[in-house]
Design a protein around this motif. Sequence first.
Motif, PDB file in Angstrom:
ATOM      1  N   ARG A 230      17.243  95.606 -40.613  1.00 50.87           N
ATOM      2  CA  ARG A 230      16.308  95.516 -39.514  1.00 50.87           C
ATOM      3  C   ARG A 230      15.002  96.471 -39.807  1.00 50.87           C
ATOM      4  O   ARG A 230      14.248  96.582 -39.050  1.00 50.87           O
ATOM      5  CB  ARG A 230      17.291  96.096 -38.243  1.00 50.87           C
ATOM      6  CG  ARG A 230      18.152  95.266 -37.645  1.00 50.87           C
ATOM      7  CD  ARG A 230      18.732  95.743 -36.431  1.00 50.87           C
ATOM      8  NE  ARG A 230      17.914  95.733 -35.278  1.00 50.87           N
ATOM      9  CZ  ARG A 230      17.887  96.210 -34.110  1.00 50.87           C
ATOM     10  NH1 ARG A 230      19.107  96.536 -33.775  1.00 50.87           N
ATOM     11  NH2 ARG A 230      16.922  96.080 -33.260  1.00 50.87           N
ATOM     12  N   VAL A 231      15.156  97.117 -41.027  1.00 51.24           N
ATOM     13  CA  VAL A 231      14.176  97.977 -41.312  1.00 51.24           C
ATOM     14  C   VAL A 231      13.620  97.616 -42.675  1.00 51.24           C
ATOM     15  O   VAL A 231      14.135  97.086 -43.534  1.00 51.24           O
ATOM     16  CB  VAL A 231      14.587  99.397 -41.282  1.00 51.24           C
ATOM     17  CG1 VAL A 231      15.087  99.918 -39.989  1.00 51.24           C
ATOM     18  CG2 VAL A 231      15.740  99.590 -42.543  1.00 51.24           C
ATOM     19  N   GLN A 236      16.207 106.213 -43.274  1.00 46.35           N
ATOM     20  CA  GLN A 236      16.720 107.606 -43.427  1.00 46.35           C
ATOM     21  C   GLN A 236      17.868 107.570 -42.969  1.00 46.35           C
ATOM     22  O   GLN A 236      18.622 107.816 -41.636  1.00 46.35           O
ATOM     23  CB  GLN A 236      15.690 108.654 -42.431  1.00 46.35           C
ATOM     24  CG  GLN A 236      15.567 110.084 -43.230  1.00 46.35           C
ATOM     25  CD  GLN A 236      16.636 111.004 -43.084  1.00 46.35           C
ATOM     26  OE1 GLN A 236      17.660 110.696 -42.489  1.00 46.35           O
ATOM     27  NE2 GLN A 236      16.548 112.031 -43.915  1.00 46.35           N
ATOM     28  N   LEU A 237      19.134 107.836 -43.596  1.00 46.52           N
ATOM     29  CA  LEU A 237      20.297 107.766 -43.302  1.00 46.52           C
ATOM     30  C   LEU A 237      21.056 108.972 -42.732  1.00 46.52           C
ATOM     31  O   LEU A 237      21.994 108.872 -41.886  1.00 46.52           O
ATOM     32  CB  LEU A 237      21.270 107.585 -44.531  1.00 46.52           C
ATOM     33  CG  LEU A 237      21.220 106.027 -45.304  1.00 46.52           C
ATOM     34  CD1 LEU A 237      21.926 105.810 -46.415  1.00 46.52           C
ATOM     35  CD2 LEU A 237      21.251 104.894 -44.321  1.00 46.52           C
ATOM     36  N   GLY A 238      20.346 110.350 -43.131  1.00 51.38           N
ATOM     37  CA  GLY A 238      21.116 111.411 -42.421  1.00 51.38           C
ATOM     38  C   GLY A 238      20.871 111.551 -41.246  1.00 51.38           C
ATOM     39  O   GLY A 238      21.793 112.085 -40.533  1.00 51.38           O
ATOM     40  N   ARG A 239      19.689 111.404 -40.629  1.00 53.05           N
ATOM     41  CA  ARG A 239      19.595 111.236 -38.971  1.00 53.05           C
ATOM     42  C   ARG A 239      20.348 110.598 -38.328  1.00 53.05           C
ATOM     43  O   ARG A 239      20.712 110.371 -37.122  1.00 53.05           O
ATOM     44  CB  ARG A 239      18.214 111.669 -38.752  1.00 53.05           C
ATOM     45  CG  ARG A 239      17.257 110.082 -38.973  1.00 53.05           C
ATOM     46  CD  ARG A 239      16.068 110.321 -38.382  1.00 53.05           C
ATOM     47  NE  ARG A 239      15.226 109.072 -38.746  1.00 53.05           N
ATOM     48  CZ  ARG A 239      15.332 107.909 -37.626  1.00 53.05           C
ATOM     49  NH1 ARG A 239      15.756 108.179 -36.517  1.00 53.05           N
ATOM     50  NH2 ARG A 239      14.532 107.052 -37.986  1.00 53.05           N
ATOM     51  N   ARG A 240      20.991 109.517 -38.773  1.00 46.73           N
ATOM     52  CA  ARG A 240      21.769 108.537 -38.230  1.00 46.73           C
ATOM     53  C   ARG A 240      23.243 108.836 -38.567  1.00 46.73           C
ATOM     54  O   ARG A 240      24.076 108.111 -38.223  1.00 46.73           O
ATOM     55  CB  ARG A 240      21.327 107.302 -38.862  1.00 46.73           C
ATOM     56  CG  ARG A 240      19.990 106.655 -38.536  1.00 46.73           C
ATOM     57  CD  ARG A 240      19.791 105.214 -39.194  1.00 46.73           C
ATOM     58  NE  ARG A 240      18.544 104.553 -38.470  1.00 46.73           N
ATOM     59  CZ  ARG A 240      17.264 104.727 -38.927  1.00 46.73           C
ATOM     60  NH1 ARG A 240      17.174 105.828 -40.033  1.00 46.73           N
ATOM     61  NH2 ARG A 240      16.305 104.148 -38.541  1.00 46.73           N
ATOM     62  N   LEU A 261      24.136  97.496 -49.700  1.00 49.36           N
ATOM     63  CA  LEU A 261      24.274  96.346 -48.889  1.00 49.36           C
ATOM     64  C   LEU A 261      23.169  96.105 -47.991  1.00 49.36           C
ATOM     65  O   LEU A 261      22.700  94.914 -47.808  1.00 49.36           O
ATOM     66  CB  LEU A 261      25.527  97.125 -47.966  1.00 49.36           C
ATOM     67  CG  LEU A 261      26.259  95.836 -47.066  1.00 49.36           C
ATOM     68  CD1 LEU A 261      27.588  96.412 -46.586  1.00 49.36           C
ATOM     69  CD2 LEU A 261      25.239  95.555 -45.820  1.00 49.36           C
ATOM     70  N   LEU A 262      22.295  97.046 -47.447  1.00 53.61           N
ATOM     71  CA  LEU A 262      20.913  96.912 -46.786  1.00 53.61           C
ATOM     72  C   LEU A 262      19.917  96.224 -47.433  1.00 53.61           C
ATOM     73  O   LEU A 262      19.417  95.156 -47.090  1.00 53.61           O
ATOM     74  CB  LEU A 262      20.593  98.362 -46.298  1.00 53.61           C
ATOM     75  CG  LEU A 262      21.270  98.864 -45.149  1.00 53.61           C
ATOM     76  CD1 LEU A 262      20.702 100.033 -44.823  1.00 53.61           C
ATOM     77  CD2 LEU A 262      21.193  97.923 -43.860  1.00 53.61           C
ATOM     78  N   THR A 263      19.916  96.550 -48.990  1.00 51.53           N
ATOM     79  CA  THR A 263      19.100  95.943 -49.938  1.00 51.53           C
ATOM     80  C   THR A 263      19.168  94.474 -49.986  1.00 51.53           C
ATOM     81  O   THR A 263      18.175  93.659 -50.041  1.00 51.53           O
ATOM     82  CB  THR A 263      19.065  96.672 -51.258  1.00 51.53           C
ATOM     83  OG1 THR A 263      18.846  98.050 -51.253  1.00 51.53           O
ATOM     84  CG2 THR A 263      18.093  95.945 -52.133  1.00 51.53           C
ATOM     85  N   LEU A 298      21.434  96.946 -39.174  1.00 50.52           N
ATOM     86  CA  LEU A 298      21.970  95.626 -39.525  1.00 50.52           C
ATOM     87  C   LEU A 298      22.108  94.791 -38.379  1.00 50.52           C
ATOM     88  O   LEU A 298      22.580  94.990 -37.299  1.00 50.52           O
ATOM     89  CB  LEU A 298      23.152  96.015 -40.228  1.00 50.52           C
ATOM     90  CG  LEU A 298      23.664  94.641 -41.277  1.00 50.52           C
ATOM     91  CD1 LEU A 298      22.610  94.731 -42.597  1.00 50.52           C
ATOM     92  CD2 LEU A 298      24.840  95.212 -41.859  1.00 50.52           C
ATOM     93  N   ASP A 299      21.778  93.349 -38.384  1.00 50.03           N
ATOM     94  CA  ASP A 299      21.893  92.239 -37.279  1.00 50.03           C
ATOM     95  C   ASP A 299      22.553  91.327 -38.056  1.00 50.03           C
ATOM     96  O   ASP A 299      22.450  91.079 -39.202  1.00 50.03           O
ATOM     97  CB  ASP A 299      20.638  91.749 -36.934  1.00 50.03           C
ATOM     98  CG  ASP A 299      19.863  92.766 -36.037  1.00 50.03           C
ATOM     99  OD1 ASP A 299      20.672  93.395 -35.298  1.00 50.03           O
ATOM    100  OD2 ASP A 299      18.839  92.565 -35.831  1.00 50.03           O
TER     101      ASP A 299
END
Length: 302
Positions: A230-231, A236-240, A261-263, A298-299
């Motif tokens: 979705r991005v 930024q994974l840290g703040r999530r 995986l996102l890539t 992710l959707d």
Amino acid sequence: RWGFCLTHRARDALRPGRYRALIDATLEPGSLSYGDLVLPGDSTDEVLISSYVCHPSMANNELSGPVVLTALARSLAARPKRHFTYRFVLAPETLGAIVYLSRHLPRLRERVRAGWVLTCIGDERTSSYLGTKRGDTLTDRVSRHVLRELAPSHVEYDFLARGSDERQYGSVGVDLPVGSLMRSKYGTYPEYHTSLDDLSFVTPAGLAGGYALIAGCVDVLEKNRTYRARVLCEPQLGRRGLYATLSTRGSAGSARSLRNLLTFADGETDLLAIAERIRRPFAECESLVTPLRSAELLDLVE
């Protein structure tokens, strides 16, 4: 140009001399029995699981397939929810598959997305897979991934080495994506088609290993989906809460798997293909989906 079989003990009991054989047979319409079980799922897309019942007194070449098939059917029937519809078939080898196809082919061609013949799946010597005619179907992809994870020293055979009901399921005009899952492939072990193929050759551990293979394949099928990130660019994974706050051995690897995986989550590449591409087990990739979706990164693509 004909012959018949008898036990060694009966042969030894024959008195010396010439014998006359009378073949009392007729050629007329007969019957053939087969059994099938369909377990409906959320999708009308089907997975075909087939084995045969026609080799008297043989344990690996006969009983092991129906035993593992039945165990899998019971396990799937007990699930409250299934994505795919599962079709289980038990019939005499060759002719049984041909008869079954003659009754159900239009539906099978329309709906079957993957399938396996289970045979010779109860010994402990090795694990084997014989691919579909195309060699690149969903069945092939799932089988190879699961076998690499559960049986790294497995043997893979090309469709040219076919010899069981995958012949009929893959014949011209049928072309179903069906491979064969085995322990020792038929014709490759010395006990094959002899009285030594008995219950001392098939073991609980061998059957459990065979069951683990097909159950693993079904598990991958049930969980394999297609997702879209979705991005744009790396999030930024840290703040999530998806990046370790303390650097430890292995923490960077986990974050790398998330980013990989996102890539590759482009809305067209399924999760199994992503797992293969980033060289990680499917189960690991599937476990990352929930936190990524919870973080709205992710959707699911329907």
